[in-house]
Design an enzyme around this catalytic site. Sequence first.
Site, PDB file in Angstrom:
ATOM      1  N   LYS A  80      19.496  58.478  64.354  1.00 30.54           N
ATOM      2  CA  LYS A  80      19.459  57.388  63.375  1.00 30.54           C
ATOM      3  C   LYS A  80      18.378  56.383  63.745  1.00 30.54           C
ATOM      4  CE  LYS A  80      22.713  54.006  61.374  1.00 30.54           C
ATOM      5  NZ  LYS A  80      24.105  53.509  61.495  1.00 30.54           N
ATOM      6  N   SER A 155      26.378  53.702  57.235  1.00 34.94           N
ATOM      7  CA  SER A 155      24.938  53.551  57.300  1.00 34.94           C
ATOM      8  C   SER A 155      24.217  54.737  57.951  1.00 34.94           C
ATOM      9  CB  SER A 155      24.599  52.267  58.060  1.00 34.94           C
ATOM     10  OG  SER A 155      25.080  52.297  59.390  1.00 34.94           O
ATOM     11  N   SER A 179      30.474  53.803  59.909  1.00 31.37           N
ATOM     12  CA  SER A 179      29.135  54.312  59.601  1.00 31.37           C
ATOM     13  C   SER A 179      28.793  55.684  60.153  1.00 31.37           C
ATOM     14  CB  SER A 179      28.073  53.300  60.064  1.00 31.37           C
ATOM     15  OG  SER A 179      28.081  52.176  59.228  1.00 31.37           O
TER      16      SER A 179
END
Length: 476
Positions: A80, A155, A179
């Site tokens: 990420k 996210s 997330s």
Amino acid sequence: MSELVLASAARQLEALRAGRVSVAELAEAHIRQIERLNPVLNAIVDFDAERVRAQARVLDAADRADGAMGLLHGLPVTIKSSISTAGYLCEIGSTINRGDVAKEDAEVVSRLRAAGALILGTTNCPEFLMAYETDNLLHGRTNNPWDLERSPGGSSGGESAAIAACMSAAGLGSDSGGSVRLPAHFTGICSLKPTPGRVPGRGHLPPCVGPFSILGAVGPMARTIEDVTLLFETLAGHDALDPASAPVPLLKPKLADLRERTIGYFEDDGLVPMTAETRRAIQDSVCALKDAGFRVETFRPRTLELLRELWWKFFVSCGATFYQPTIHGQESTLSPIFREFLGIARAEGDLSGADLLSGWAQLDLVRSRTLREMERYPVLLCPVASIPAFRHGERRWTVEGREVAYLDAVRHTQWFNVLAAPAAVVPVGRSAEGLPIGVQVVARPYEDEVALAVAGVLDEAFGYRHPPMAMKQTTS
């Protein structure tokens, strides 16, 4: 060779160790999958095929030179883009950070490299991570490999889409309110939100400090619980420079011992309705666990709404406050999705020092009350969300004849951020449209391995399925 990208991380590592495939060959298969699918998914935002090939050559040469192989030697992974990865973009989805390249690795990335992982690239996220949908003005929106008109969540939505579509064998996300868990649920993969500090959080942007040292954690994501467990065991361990990190040794729970514990399950929190397929996924999970010899009883902690109120105070109100210095004078550059978050926070009004102090004290008291209830039920089984993956931009749904709003539909993950408890997600069911539905397995803080072991039983009974787009044109 291309079919190997469809295999689990563990099977890919077996092929590497047995010499059936070289690191370069495995890397090339993933490069082809990325070049085929990333243009429509938009999951990986910093990818350079030549950089991947160069890493693969180094790993193959190191293997030939001394025979030393780390636990993840040659495994293609993604990270990420909020987790610092030296030489890669670390923009956190914001035009304010356009072109920012990390100068050094986060501790967890250093451990990935030390274990021999091959880094394919970094993945998309919503601006400043404050949304359950992955979209921004910098790189655009990420699509769900099960339905391009739907979100992979947020996210860590770019990470989940990349793994679900077999562009990456596994990877890392982060979670302060669901997330890594909601994206796993939306895309049909597995994930773990660890106890904060068990997997090093140092090097995540923004830093996991203040209340986010309790709420936030860097977590592994993969297509199977076996793979998630492999990443967790490889990366977990004390980080002497992280105040939130505790020197907790790895546990090796035996299923026979876990069967002596009682698992508590609930289908809803008594406030927000669930889709029929979500309820069915919980019921099917209960049946599978009972068939495997576990004691499972209905139980719902009485503190859930108190936990959610505290999450709202710290994640929403404190989160908006933390970002004020960064965005001051640059509000016109912010994405609609981040402005939406700011609007939600501002509607609550300013958080006073007295409110913060009172909330901080209440945080410990409510956590203690919840953990007392979990003495009888040390493992919980519950939904990840009220709904499966939603369409881009959707914010309200009708469920069981009632309207469900955006943040209410995904409240089920937030409780366990406040509790600082480990929570694993494993795919179990399908919606009427064929979308994945995951369930959440929660354990007490520092018992991450317990959550993974129970989730592993469900993964064997149900587990990951390939989205059709991942399998097309895979034969060479």
